[in-house]
Scaffold this motif. Structure first.
Motif, short mmCIF file in Angstrom:
data_model
loop_
_atom_site.label_atom_id
_atom_site.label_comp_id
_atom_site.label_asym_id
_atom_site.label_seq_id
_atom_site.Cartn_x
_atom_site.Cartn_y
_atom_site.Cartn_z
N GLU A 75 19.38 41.55 8.36
CA GLU A 75 18.46 40.24 8.02
C GLU A 75 17.28 40.25 8.48
OE1 GLU A 75 21.28 37.32 8.76
OE2 GLU A 75 22.34 37.40 6.51
N ALA A 76 17.14 40.55 9.99
CA ALA A 76 15.85 40.57 10.64
C ALA A 76 14.72 41.51 10.22
CB ALA A 76 16.11 40.78 12.08
N TRP A 77 15.39 42.90 9.94
CA TRP A 77 14.23 43.76 9.18
C TRP A 77 13.92 43.25 7.95
CZ3 TRP A 77 11.53 47.50 10.87
CH2 TRP A 77 11.91 48.15 12.17
N ILE A 78 14.92 42.79 6.81
CA ILE A 78 14.57 42.56 5.73
C ILE A 78 13.46 41.31 5.54
CG2 ILE A 78 15.28 41.41 3.42
CD1 ILE A 78 17.87 43.04 4.05
N SER A 79 13.69 40.34 6.57
CA SER A 79 12.71 39.23 6.80
C SER A 79 11.58 39.64 7.17
CB SER A 79 13.15 38.31 7.76
OG SER A 79 12.36 37.29 7.88
N ILE A 80 11.29 40.88 7.89
CA ILE A 80 9.93 41.21 8.34
C ILE A 80 9.41 42.10 7.19
CG2 ILE A 80 9.00 43.14 9.92
CD1 ILE A 80 9.31 40.61 11.31
N LEU A 81 10.11 42.71 6.78
CA LEU A 81 9.63 43.71 5.33
C LEU A 81 9.31 43.08 4.08
CD1 LEU A 81 11.61 46.98 6.06
CD2 LEU A 81 9.60 46.68 6.87
N LEU A 82 10.00 41.94 4.15
CA LEU A 82 9.42 41.28 2.89
C LEU A 82 8.04 40.63 2.42
CD1 LEU A 82 12.45 38.49 2.34
CD2 LEU A 82 11.76 40.55 0.85
N GLY A 83 7.32 40.73 3.53
CA GLY A 83 5.93 40.34 3.31
C GLY A 83 5.00 41.63 3.02
N ARG A 84 5.43 42.87 3.27
CA ARG A 84 4.93 44.07 2.98
C ARG A 84 4.85 44.73 1.86
NH1 ARG A 84 4.52 47.35 8.74
NH2 ARG A 84 3.71 48.82 7.22
N PRO A 85 3.74 44.81 1.20
CA PRO A 85 3.89 45.46 -0.20
C PRO A 85 4.16 46.96 -0.10
CG PRO A 85 1.63 44.09 -0.03
CD PRO A 85 2.52 44.00 1.22
N ASP A 86 3.70 47.57 1.00
CA ASP A 86 3.98 49.02 1.28
C ASP A 86 5.36 49.37 1.96
OD1 ASP A 86 3.61 48.03 3.83
OD2 ASP A 86 2.39 49.49 4.47
N ALA A 87 6.25 48.10 1.94
CA ALA A 87 7.76 48.23 2.43
C ALA A 87 8.78 48.63 1.23
CB ALA A 87 8.18 47.05 3.32
N ALA A 88 9.67 49.29 1.29
CA ALA A 88 10.78 49.53 0.31
C ALA A 88 12.02 49.35 1.04
CB ALA A 88 10.51 51.01 -0.34
N ILE A 89 13.07 48.65 0.02
CA ILE A 89 14.34 48.26 0.78
C ILE A 89 15.05 48.53 -0.52
CG2 ILE A 89 15.52 46.31 1.29
CD1 ILE A 89 12.98 44.77 2.02
N ARG A 90 16.37 48.99 0.21
CA ARG A 90 17.47 48.84 -0.93
C ARG A 90 18.84 48.98 -0.05
NH1 ARG A 90 19.81 53.74 -5.32
NH2 ARG A 90 21.70 51.98 -5.86
N VAL A 91 19.84 48.19 -0.47
CA VAL A 91 21.29 48.04 0.10
C VAL A 91 22.15 48.71 -0.82
CG1 VAL A 91 22.93 46.32 0.48
CG2 VAL A 91 20.55 45.76 0.70
N TYR A 92 22.94 49.51 -0.44
CA TYR A 92 24.01 50.16 -1.23
C TYR A 92 25.39 49.65 -1.06
CZ TYR A 92 20.35 53.66 -0.93
OH TYR A 92 19.10 54.53 -1.19
N GLU A 93 25.87 49.28 -2.08
CA GLU A 93 27.39 48.84 -2.24
C GLU A 93 28.43 49.79 -2.11
OE1 GLU A 93 30.12 46.44 -5.28
OE2 GLU A 93 28.54 47.33 -5.98
N GLY A 94 29.32 49.33 -0.65
CA GLY A 94 30.51 50.26 -0.66
C GLY A 94 30.17 51.18 0.51
N HIS A 95 28.80 51.07 1.14
CA HIS A 95 28.19 52.18 1.83
C HIS A 95 28.46 51.87 3.57
CE1 HIS A 95 27.00 54.04 -1.63
NE2 HIS A 95 26.23 55.10 -0.99
#
Length: 512
Positions: free
Chosen positions: A437-457
């Motif tokens: 959650e801390a990482w996603i919160s930081i990266l949400l403000g960056r257009p050059d950041a990419a995020i993905r969460v994988y189900e069951g991983h």
């Protein structure tokens, strides 16, 4: 405050499925099949534990100035010979997460190990030493052969044990004694099916300089190039071996099949475990940063690799170091983070231990006490770092922690001028959800950041729903979809949808 998607969907099911995180391995010991056996608490009086007088901590002793394998053998052989008082006197009570020696119950635990085979016929090394700087422990892993002396034809039993030693030679906490089930040593796992034969070649290289040279593997796609390159920074050996599974090898060979060169290498903490443990100063620089920089430089000098298109991939605990490496080498094309950790380094121990305790949704009294012990240690480190307590009160390697007083990897990434890809599994079981959650919160403000969460991983990007084998020895490969995503991101192909729409997390999104 809990991070929630803008849609208001519930928190991800990070802790679902009993035992799967332990089954896949994925913690710093590097042995997937080592099952953390909780020490039994016996209410009955145990004379040996009452009579024992444990050796007090010797903070003046030179760190690890003894033969660690011989010390671990002595401990095991004392229990095998029913010399439990001697075994209890080797225990570091303030470390093991118990309030009294009798709570440890070595007799009951040894009965669990031997399972009726009472004669210890052989003690051998199971795998090399491993040093953990964050805990300041040396791990000794032994293979025990046990037989029955009652004349029965009961087959011999092999038990695989891990003994963690403090710098002054006492038996430490956490997995201070772990038992591998009778599944035996892990088998040799073949390459993943998506690592197309003939699409790449692997070359053995040397990373770093004397006296700390490290073995590495350069996985090169066949063809003229130039190819993008990725340095894989993992916490284990160069293959990321956890039981039978080889996470880093899967990543390397899978990416090579997609035209991306990779370099993976062993760690100092495994190759030179005793040497680094005895160093007067050992920081995150010596642990991983210097070697990661050397690996990046080696890729820069490798023919058929595009020097302007080299990335650093940090996994799990090693992701702590990744932003610091990136700050020291601004020539990197980007940062790739898998199951990244966050927060202060001295909080890692208790938070990771708490996460493992909660994976089955039931925290025992013993587990809660162990977490409290580690929390107290973290508070002491914080006090030393803040100048309110003297270093002799600490009992762990202070320079390692003081080097990271103001360092939080997720915050350090804010000033990085390079793209970042962060990938998470929703059944991690090792890194707490708060880190993600801390990482996603930081990266949400960056257009050059990419995020993905994988189900069951899981923590290592294995889809646990497709893995096979006994629960304590699940086998599989890094999910090919993860590798396809990394290769696509390097090529500049990533979904345009914003991560501010929480429903996009599982499909892939960008932070802006």
């Amino acid at each position: 405050m809990r991070l929630r998607p803008a849609t208001g969907q519930p928190r991800l099911a990070w802790r679902a499925h009993v035992g799967l995180a332990l089954a896949v391995g994925l913690f710093s010991s590097g042995l997937a099949a080592l099952v953390a056996v909780t020490l039994l608490i016996d209410a009955a009086t145990i004379p040996a534990c009452e009579e024992a007088n444990p050796t007090p901590p010797d903070l003046e002793a030179a760190p690890f100035a003894f033969d660690p394998e011989a010390r671990a053998r002595t401990f095991v052989q004392a229990m095998a010979g029913s010399e439990f008082q001697a075994a209890y006197e080797m225990v570091a009570l303030e470390e093991v997460g118990s309030t009294t020696l009798c709570d440890v119950d070595l007799e009951g635990f040894w009965r669990t190990v031997v399972e009726g085979r009472t004669t210890l016929t052989e003690v051998g090394r199971f795998s090399p030493l491993v040093y953990s700087a964050v805990y300041d422990y040396l791990s000794v892993r032994l293979r025990l052969t046990l037989s029955s002396d009652d004349g029965s034809d009961q087959a011999d039993r092999e038990a695989y044990v891990e003994v963690l030693l403090t710098p002054d030679g006492r038996i430490a906490s956490l997995s201070f004694f772990s038992v591998l089930t009778e599944l035996g040593p892990p088998r040799e796992m073949p390459s993943p099916p998506y690592a197309a034969p003939g699409s790449f070649e692997e070359l053995q290289v040397t990373v770093g300089q004397a006296p700390w040279e490290l073995g590495g593997t350069l996985t090169m796609p066949r063809g003229v190039g130039p190819f993008a390159g990725v340095v894989i920074l993992g916490p284990h050996d160069r293959d990321g071996t956890v039981g039978a599974n080889k996470r880093d090898r899967d990543l390397a060979q899978g990416l090579a099949a997609h035209g991306v060169a990779t370099l993976r290498f062993d760690t100092r903490s495994e190759v030179y475990a005793l040497d680094v443990a005895r160093q007067p100063v050992f920081t995150m620089a010596e642990e991983s940063v210097d070697d990661a920089l050397a690996a990046v430089e080696l890729l820069h000098q490798t023919s058929r690799v595009d020097p302007a298109n080299i990335y650093l991939l940090g996994i799990g605990y090693s992701s702590f170091a990744a932003p610091r490496v990136a700050h020291l080498d601004d020539g990197l094309a980007g940062l790739i983070l898998i199951s990244p950790s966050a927060g202060l380094i001295w909080d890692w121990a208790w938070r990771a231990h708490q996460e493992r305790a909660e994976v089955d949704e039931v925290v025992t009294e013993q587990e809660a006490h162990e977490v409290d012990v580690l929390k107290a240690r973290a508070a002491t480190i914080a006090a030393v770092a803040g100048g309110t307590a003297p270093p002799p009160d600490l009992g762990v390697r202070i320079d390692y922690h003081l080097n990271l007083v103001t360092y939080r990897p997720e915050r350090a990434s804010r000033t990085l001028r390079m793209p970042i890809l962060a990938l998470f599994g929703d059944r991690d079981g090792v890194v707490p959800i708060e880190d993600h959650e801390a990482w996603i919160s930081i990266l949400l403000g960056r257009p050059d950041a990419a995020i993905r969460v994988y189900e069951g991983h899981s923590h290592g990007m294995f889809d646990v729903r497709t893995m096979r084998g006994p629960e304590l020895r699940l086998e599989g490969h890094v999910d090919e979809e993860v590798i396809i995503d990394i290769a696509a991101w390097i090529e500049g192909d990533w979904p345009r949808q914003s991560c501010r729409d929480g429903d996009a997390w599982y499909a892939g999104c960008h932070g802006g």
